[in-house]
Structures are given as structure tokens and as C-alpha cells.
Design a protein around this motif. Structure first.
Motif, PDB file in Angstrom:
ATOM      1  N   ILE A  43      94.256  42.784  42.196  1.00  0.00           N
ATOM      2  CA  ILE A  43      95.715  42.832  42.035  1.00  0.00           C
ATOM      3  C   ILE A  43      96.137  44.114  41.326  1.00  0.00           C
ATOM      4  O   ILE A  43      97.095  44.790  41.725  1.00  0.00           O
ATOM      5  CB  ILE A  43      96.208  41.591  41.270  1.00  0.00           C
ATOM      6  N   ALA A  44      95.405  44.481  40.258  1.00  0.00           N
ATOM      7  CA  ALA A  44      95.732  45.709  39.526  1.00  0.00           C
ATOM      8  C   ALA A  44      95.586  46.939  40.422  1.00  0.00           C
ATOM      9  O   ALA A  44      96.450  47.826  40.435  1.00  0.00           O
ATOM     10  CB  ALA A  44      94.844  45.834  38.297  1.00  0.00           C
ATOM     11  N   CYS A  45      94.514  46.999  41.199  1.00  0.00           N
ATOM     12  CA  CYS A  45      94.319  48.134  42.112  1.00  0.00           C
ATOM     13  C   CYS A  45      95.373  48.148  43.205  1.00  0.00           C
ATOM     14  O   CYS A  45      95.812  49.223  43.641  1.00  0.00           O
ATOM     15  CB  CYS A  45      92.923  48.076  42.724  1.00  0.00           C
ATOM     16  N   ILE A  76     103.648  41.332  44.921  1.00  0.00           N
ATOM     17  CA  ILE A  76     102.343  41.336  44.249  1.00  0.00           C
ATOM     18  C   ILE A  76     102.471  40.826  42.817  1.00  0.00           C
ATOM     19  O   ILE A  76     101.661  40.023  42.345  1.00  0.00           O
ATOM     20  CB  ILE A  76     101.733  42.751  44.270  1.00  0.00           C
ATOM     21  N   ILE A  77     103.479  41.286  42.110  1.00  0.00           N
ATOM     22  CA  ILE A  77     103.664  40.869  40.708  1.00  0.00           C
ATOM     23  C   ILE A  77     103.982  39.381  40.638  1.00  0.00           C
ATOM     24  O   ILE A  77     103.511  38.665  39.748  1.00  0.00           O
ATOM     25  CB  ILE A  77     104.762  41.720  40.054  1.00  0.00           C
ATOM     26  N   MET A 137      92.781  32.098  48.280  1.00  0.00           N
ATOM     27  CA  MET A 137      93.052  32.650  49.605  1.00  0.00           C
ATOM     28  C   MET A 137      94.535  32.947  49.782  1.00  0.00           C
ATOM     29  O   MET A 137      94.917  33.943  50.413  1.00  0.00           O
ATOM     30  CB  MET A 137      92.571  31.665  50.680  1.00  0.00           C
ATOM     31  N   PHE A 138      95.376  32.094  49.214  1.00  0.00           N
ATOM     32  CA  PHE A 138      96.824  32.334  49.289  1.00  0.00           C
ATOM     33  C   PHE A 138      97.201  33.618  48.552  1.00  0.00           C
ATOM     34  O   PHE A 138      98.037  34.400  49.022  1.00  0.00           O
ATOM     35  CB  PHE A 138      97.566  31.134  48.692  1.00  0.00           C
ATOM     36  N   MET A 148      98.792  39.454  48.834  1.00  0.00           N
ATOM     37  CA  MET A 148      98.526  40.879  48.619  1.00  0.00           C
ATOM     38  C   MET A 148      98.536  41.648  49.940  1.00  0.00           C
ATOM     39  O   MET A 148      99.071  42.766  50.026  1.00  0.00           O
ATOM     40  CB  MET A 148      97.188  41.041  47.910  1.00  0.00           C
ATOM     41  N   ILE A 149      97.954  41.060  50.991  1.00  0.00           N
ATOM     42  CA  ILE A 149      97.942  41.724  52.298  1.00  0.00           C
ATOM     43  C   ILE A 149      99.360  41.876  52.833  1.00  0.00           C
ATOM     44  O   ILE A 149      99.738  42.933  53.372  1.00  0.00           O
ATOM     45  CB  ILE A 149      97.057  40.930  53.276  1.00  0.00           C
TER      46      ILE A 149
END
Length: 519
Positions: free
Chosen positions: A181-183, A235-236, A431-432, A437-438
């Protein structure tokens, strides 16, 4: 009748372990008679003449004190317990007398000399009978269980109870998710900054990987401003939801562990003892379970590699009940013993510590006592044992000496109710998060494409407007120092002003040079 067949050691070794395979043809009866009793000097096989009446005879039996199966009272010269009561019933029914002796260490030495008729000791049927002894009819079944002291303070492990709330796989998946997540935040932000001119979010803090990592670890507490980009917001938001679920799962599971502190143990089965190597496994060397830890399955063979430094390491003498009871409450020991043998010993010290019986049972076997194969009465006794089973006497003795109320009235049978959260429990949620993220990355790509299209369309529109107005690069000098960082409405307002002035005065645009340092 005896037949001398043992001419060498090879014949002796073969026939000693296979009784009943040597027969003699009796021409008078027209039947084969089994030669199954080995003579004491190991020179011949003999036939056994069975008798159907023991009235007035005296039998010599060897006894071995194992509570609750055999309890010897030397003063009254009697035995009790399951096996003791069975023998007493047989003695009263068949009208014979018994002389009790103490059993020796070797079964063959006890029964082969012909002076001892039976061995009253609970023996598991785990190997073939030999030419020196035969099994009686089974009177009960027996299995081994693992007993471990529970943690008094309710911890899974007194040093690592917070860490053990989650399994190792879950901690690994959790850590990888945080880094991803950070990347992703850093990657999306830098791509948008590369495509957009003068793009900036949250005072440009999102370009730092360390800041984003601290933000995700703090579950959203590190951001002072909300990003304008939809992809970054998604993402956040996913990191906030993940943090909430992980915190709730960790807190609830830890509270569950504390609530079940009376039955919290760090082992769940026998494989955990070899895997974690935090406890020494204590077991009787003469028990039938001991052979399962050896290489060849024999009591005298070498231990398996994984059990060499765990089996009976600093353990008390399991055959000495008094010594075992005095050291039973020590930490770091697991005891593998039959519940019927272990529980009476534990009752002496149950006020000092809590010991939990784990739910799995190991190596369930039938228990019998042993006849000397040369004894002529063994078929008669076995037939009466079958009658005692059929009329329910065996069941009565089992309930009398191995009462199931022991398990219901205490916490012996309760297993460790605590289980760490595994990765499979949060697999769907994880997985969710990766799917989110995708989607965020795809939205970022679409945002960049949309920005490029809008920028190109606007540039072409400005060129066409300048051609229609008759302006060129020499007529309209808008230099690179034209640094306008305003919104689009200010661009439209400035263009409208230039257009209105050019209409009023056609010569206005020819001699004008606009230099704007800051709007």
C-alpha cells in the motif's frame, strides 16, 4: 507330549515367535494337535493338555501395581482394580486359590519357568504372542493422551502472547500488504506528478516512502489533508478499512485469550511438541507408546532424530507415582500417559496447578493380562472372561474404576480453546484490498490519459484562436516568464479581456507585450 525340533538357533528364532504353527498328527483322534508351548530349556515344543475344572487347585500369578488396573494389598493377600476384580470373580466362580507374587522385569522370565501361571498386569496387544505367553480375552481398551500444564496468567506464551495472537503467516501477509500500500501511494503520486505540470498533494509529503509507510502503519493518522485525486483517495480509504478490521480482529482475539486464561496452553497436539520444542515429553519407557518414538519400533532401539532431545529430558520417573506427583506442576513438561493412570496421580496436586488434557487420543489398544502358554487352564479362564463380557460385568468394572465423572467434574478434559487468527480467516478481505489497489492504479492511468487529452485539446484551441485573430509569435509576445498558476476560469477571463480589447482597437495586439510574474 514334546517333539525335539530345535537343532540350531535359526529354528529357535523362527518357531519362538510363531506358536501354533507346529502340529502333530494324532492317528487315534484323526486330528492335528498343536505344539505351542516351548520347553524352559529351549529344546522342544510341547503340546498343552487343557483342563475344564479348576476346583480345589492353586494357581501362582505375578502381579504388578498399576493403578487403577491392579492394586495389591499384601496384608490381606488380595488384589483389586479392574484386573484384580476380574481375577477375584474368576477365583470365586471356579473355586480355586491363588498365590500372589511380585512380577519381574522380564515377561518371558516370569512365565517360561512353569511355576507362574499368569501375569496380572494390563498389557496392550501390540505384538504377537510368543511361545512363552499368550494373551487373555481383552477386558477394556486403552489410549494415550497428552497432558500439559495451562498458563496461570492466561497467556498463550508468557513472553510472546501479543505476537502469538496472530499466526506467523498472517503477520507476514499483513506486513507485505502494508509495504504494498505504501509503495502504491508513492508510485501513483509520482506518476501523476510526472504527467501533470506543477502537480502537488498534501505539501508534497506523498513523494516520501517513509512518510507513506508511517501513514499506513498509523492507519490514516499521518495525513493532514485529503488528496484531490480519486486514485489516491481509494488507496488511502482501503488502508483505513484494513486498519480498522485488523485492529478489531487483534483486539477481539486478544480479549478472547484473556477470557479463557484457565485453559490456555501453547501446545495443541503431539506434533506441536516436536515442532515448537518448548516442552520435554515425558513417557514411561515400558509403555506401549514408547515404541512409536523409536526407529525400529522396538523398546531397545534408538530414538528418532526429532525426539532425541525432547523425550524424557529432565523428566521425573513416570513409573514412581510419588515422585511424579511431587514434580507434576513444573513448567515446560508435557506428559503422554493413559488417562486412567495419569488422572489419579494428578488429583493429589490439582489444588496447586491446572493441567489440561488435550482432546486427541493416541494409539488405542486392547488391554489383556497374560497366560503362561504352558498353563493348562487358560482356555477355561478365557471362556469365562467371554461370559463376563456378555453379561455386562466388564462394563460395570470399567465404570467403577475408570469413572467418566472425572472428566465432567473437572477441567482435565478441556482443551486449549484459544486459536490464533490464521491467514485463511482474512484471505477474502486481503484479496479485496489488493483488488482495490489495482482499481486505484487503473483510475490513475485514466486520470493521466484524460489530463493529456484535455491539455492537447486546449492547446489546439488556443492556436486556432490566435490564427483567427491574426496574431503570431511576433505580434503576441507571451514569454516563458508567463507563470500563471491559477485555475482555468482565470485563463478564460484573461482571453475574453484580450478579445474585447482587440475588437475595440485592432492595433492593440500589435504593440503589446504581456509579462505577468504572478496572478
Amino acid at each position: 507330549m514334546c517333539i525335539r525340533l530345535l537343532r540350531n538357533k535359526a529354528e529357535y528364532r523362527i518357531l519362538q515367535k510363531r506358536p501354533g504353527h507346529v502340529s502333530l498328527w494324532n492317528a487315534i483322534t484323526g486330528e492335528f494337535e498343536q505344539l505351542e508351548a516351548l520347553k524352559s530349556n529351549n529344546t522342544a515344543f510341547c503340546s498343552v493338555n487343557a483342563i475344564n475344572d479348576l476346583r480345589g487347585k492353586t494357581l501362582v500369578v505375578a502381579t504388578d501395581l498399576i493403578y487403577p488396573f491392579v492394586i495389591v494389598n499384601l496384608h490381606k493377600k488380595e488384589v483389586t482394580g479392574i484386573v484384580g476384580d476380574i481375577w477375584t470373580i474368576l477365583e470365586e466362580t471356579l473355586k480355586f486359590k491363588t498365590i500372589y507374587r511380585r512380577a519381574g522385569r522380564s515377561i518371558n522370565a516370569t512365565l517360561m519357568n512353569g511355576d507362574t501361571h499368569a501375569l496380572l498386569s494390563p498389557t496392550a496387544m501390540h505384538m504377537y504372542a510368543t511361545t512363552h505367553y499368550a494373551y487373555s480375552v481383552p477386558f477394556t481398551t486403552n489410549s494415550y493422551a497428552l497432558f500439559v500444564r495451562s498458563d496461570a496468567d492466561g497467556a498463550i506464551d508468557t513472553k510472546w502472547w501479543y505476537i502469538n495472537t496472530f499466526s506467523r503467516d498472517l503477520w507476514l501477509a499483513f506486513s507485505i500488504t502494508i509495504v504494498c500500500i505504501a509503495c502504491s501511494i508513492v508510485g501513483v503520486y509520482r506518476v501523476k506528478k510526472l504527467v501533470h505540470v506543477h502537480y502537488e498533494e498534501c505539501d508534497d509529503e506523498l513523494s516520501s516512502l517513509s512518510f507513506n509507510l508511517l501513514h499506513v502503519l498509523g492507519f490514516g493518522q499521518g495525513f493532514q489533508k485529503i488528496p484531490k485525486s480519486l486514485s489516491l483517495r481509494l488507496i488511502i480509504l482501503s488502508s483505513l478499512v484494513m486498519g480498522m478490521l485488523m485492529t478489531c480482529g487483534f483486539s477481539s482475539n486478544l480479549a478472547s485469550c484473556l477470557a479463557n486464561k484457565g485453559n490456555s496452553v501453547s501446545l495443541t497436539n503431539l506434533e506441536d511438541v516436536a515442532k515448537k520444542r518448548t516442552h520435554s515429553l515425558c513417557i514411561r519407557n515400558d509403555s506401549t507408546a514408547y515404541v512409536h518414538f523409536t526407529v525400529d519400533g522396538l523398546p531397545e532401539s534408538e530414538l528418532q532424530a526429532k525426539w532425541k532431545k525432547l523425550l524424557n529430558r529432565h523428566c521425573p520417573d513416570m513409573s514412581d507415582t510419588e515422585a511424579l506427583a511431587s514434580k507434576l506442576c513444573r513448567r515446560g513438561f508435557a506428559y503422554l500417559e493413559a488417562p486412567a493412570i495419569f488422572l489419579p496421580i494428578y488429583r493429589k496436586v490439582q489444588h496447586e496447578c491446572d493441567i489440561v488434557q488435550l482432546p486427541d487420543d493416541y494409539w488405542s489398544l486392547r488391554l489383556t493380562f497374560l497366560h503362561a502358554r504352558a498353563a493348562r487352564h487358560r482356555k477355561l479362564i478365557d471362556s469365562y472372561l467371554m461370559r463376563m463380557r456378555s453379561v455386562g460385568i466388564m462394563n460395570y468394572l470399567e465404570k467403577k474404576w475408570i469413572s467418566q465423572r472425572i472428566y465432567s467434574e473437572s477441567n482435565y478434559r478441556q482443551s486449549n480453546s484459544f486459536q490464533p487468527v490464521e491467514y485463511m480467516h482474512v484471505r477474502l478481505t486481503n484479496m479485496f484490498f489488493f483488488t482495490t489497489m489495482i482499481i486505484s492504479v487503473l483510475i490513475c492511468i485514466l486520470e493521466n490519459i484524460w489530463y493529456k487529452l484535455q491539455h492537447t485539446r486546449k492547446f489546439k484551441k488556443n492556436i486556432s484562436n490566435s490564427i483567427l485573430l491574426g496574431t503570431g509569435d511576433n505580434n503576441l509576445n507571451i514569454t516563458k516568464s508567463y507563470k500563471i498558476r491559477s485555475r482555468r476560469k482565470w485563463h478564460r477571463k484573461f482571453n475574453s479581456i484580450l478579445l474585447s480589447e482587440s475588437i475595440k482597437n485592432p492595433k492593440f495586439l500589435r504593440n503589446v507585450t504581456v509579462r505577468i510574474n504572478r496572478w
